[in-house]
Design an enzyme around this catalytic site. Structure first.
Site, mmCIF file in Angstrom:
data_model
loop_
_atom_site.group_PDB
_atom_site.id
_atom_site.type_symbol
_atom_site.label_atom_id
_atom_site.label_comp_id
_atom_site.label_asym_id
_atom_site.label_seq_id
_atom_site.Cartn_x
_atom_site.Cartn_y
_atom_site.Cartn_z
ATOM 1 N N THR A 58 -0.752 7.593 -1.423
ATOM 2 C CA THR A 58 -2.027 7.478 -2.148
ATOM 3 C C THR A 58 -2.952 6.445 -1.487
ATOM 4 O O THR A 58 -4.143 6.415 -1.779
ATOM 5 C CB THR A 58 -1.784 7.020 -3.598
ATOM 6 O OG1 THR A 58 -1.252 5.692 -3.558
ATOM 7 C CG2 THR A 58 -0.838 7.937 -4.330
ATOM 8 N N ARG A 94 0.843 -1.193 0.000
ATOM 9 C CA ARG A 94 0.000 0.000 0.000
ATOM 10 C C ARG A 94 0.884 1.250 0.000
ATOM 11 O O ARG A 94 1.691 1.447 0.915
ATOM 12 C CB ARG A 94 -0.893 -0.005 1.247
ATOM 13 C CG ARG A 94 -1.917 1.122 1.252
ATOM 14 C CD ARG A 94 -2.636 1.137 2.572
ATOM 15 N NE ARG A 94 -3.500 -0.016 2.704
ATOM 16 C CZ ARG A 94 -4.823 0.015 2.519
ATOM 17 N NH1 ARG A 94 -5.402 1.141 2.223
ATOM 18 N NH2 ARG A 94 -5.534 -1.060 2.660
ATOM 19 N N ASP A 107 -8.497 -10.665 10.182
ATOM 20 C CA ASP A 107 -7.410 -10.567 9.205
ATOM 21 C C ASP A 107 -7.022 -11.970 8.756
ATOM 22 O O ASP A 107 -6.473 -12.747 9.542
ATOM 23 C CB ASP A 107 -6.214 -9.838 9.829
ATOM 24 C CG ASP A 107 -5.131 -9.574 8.791
ATOM 25 O OD1 ASP A 107 -4.661 -10.542 8.158
ATOM 26 O OD2 ASP A 107 -4.782 -8.406 8.584
ATOM 27 N N ASP A 131 -3.208 -12.874 9.066
ATOM 28 C CA ASP A 131 -2.788 -13.092 10.461
ATOM 29 C C ASP A 131 -3.329 -14.406 11.000
ATOM 30 O O ASP A 131 -2.630 -15.133 11.711
ATOM 31 C CB ASP A 131 -3.288 -11.945 11.348
ATOM 32 C CG ASP A 131 -2.407 -10.699 11.213
ATOM 33 O OD1 ASP A 131 -1.294 -10.810 10.664
ATOM 34 O OD2 ASP A 131 -2.850 -9.620 11.652
HETATM 35 N N1 URA Z 1 -8.406 -8.227 4.781
HETATM 36 C C1 URA Z 1 -8.639 -9.155 5.738
HETATM 37 O O1 URA Z 1 -7.827 -10.043 5.967
HETATM 38 N N2 URA Z 1 -9.794 -9.060 6.428
HETATM 39 C C2 URA Z 1 -10.729 -8.112 6.203
HETATM 40 O O2 URA Z 1 -11.767 -8.110 6.859
HETATM 41 C C3 URA Z 1 -10.454 -7.170 5.195
HETATM 42 C C4 URA Z 1 -9.286 -7.243 4.502
#
Ligand code: URA
Length: 209
Positions: A108, A104, A200, A203
């Protein structure tokens, strides 16, 4: 406009419930993602063309069918997309696997390609771009851009869970791409997480936080 398919197979929906559960640990989460990826691959490949062949059984000659040499390429978006690759390869072992990495841009806030490696015969392959979470859609749009830029003509997008915002974004920039999901969720929250989602995905797959 590309179609959006939400797979409602009971096994996919059942396993997705445990994937969503915050009490599911890394090992089980990874195994479930792998299993759901296989089940989704089964559904996605439903329209692969077949060709007639003959095979000798121990008893007689059988008129039978094999997949008609369609060349598939999987392109997981690093890193969470990797979690779905092995499950797909179990069903489609001949698929080649490319990779795309995005970061990212801090100014921007847009995803920018930092790594790409695709099979050499890009033009003749059908590609499945893979990311478990279709949230804002920014990464999926950019990953599809990256694959198109290298000459890919035929691209599908496979995700586990999507927010409507992400689906809209992909359809805006890549209207011909079909999207395959296990669930379409409600929305994004202010931090860009899918609600209710599963947290996530990267993770949870890799035990980082
Ligand atoms: N990426 C993820 O791993 N979870 C989300 O909820 C959004 C983006």
């Amino acid at each position: 406009m590309g179609k959006v398919y939400v797979f409602d197979h009971p096994l996919i929906q059942h396993k997705l419930t445990y994937i969503r559960d915050k009490n599911t640990g890394t090992k089980e989460f990874r195994e479930l993602i792998d299993e759901v990826a296989s089940l989704m691959a089964f559904e996605i490949t439903r329209d692969l063309p077949l060709q007639d062949v003959q095979v000798e059984t121990p008893v007689a000659t059988a008129n039978s069918k094999v997949i008609a040499g369609k060349k598939l390429g999987l392109v997981p978006i690093l890193r969470a997309g990797l979690g779905m690759v092995d499950g797909i390869l179990k069903l489609i072992p001949a698929a080649k696997v490319g990779h795309v990495g995005l970061y990212r841009d801090p100014e921007t806030l847009k995803p920018v390609e930092y790594y790409i490696k695709l099979p050499s015969d890009v033009e003749v392959r059908e590609f499945i771009v893979i990311d478990p979470m279709l949230a804002t859609g920014g990464s999926a749009v950019e990953a599809i851009n990256s694959v198109k830029k290298r000459g890919a003509k035929n691209i599908k997008l496979m995700c586990l869970v999507a927010a409507p915002e992400g689906v809209e974004e992909v359809q805006k920039y890549h209207p011909e791409v079909d999207i395959y999901l296990a669930a379409m969720d409600e929305k994004l929250n202010s931090k860009g997480y899918i609600v209710p989602g599963l947290g996530d995905a990267g993770d949870r797959l890799y035990g980082t936080k």
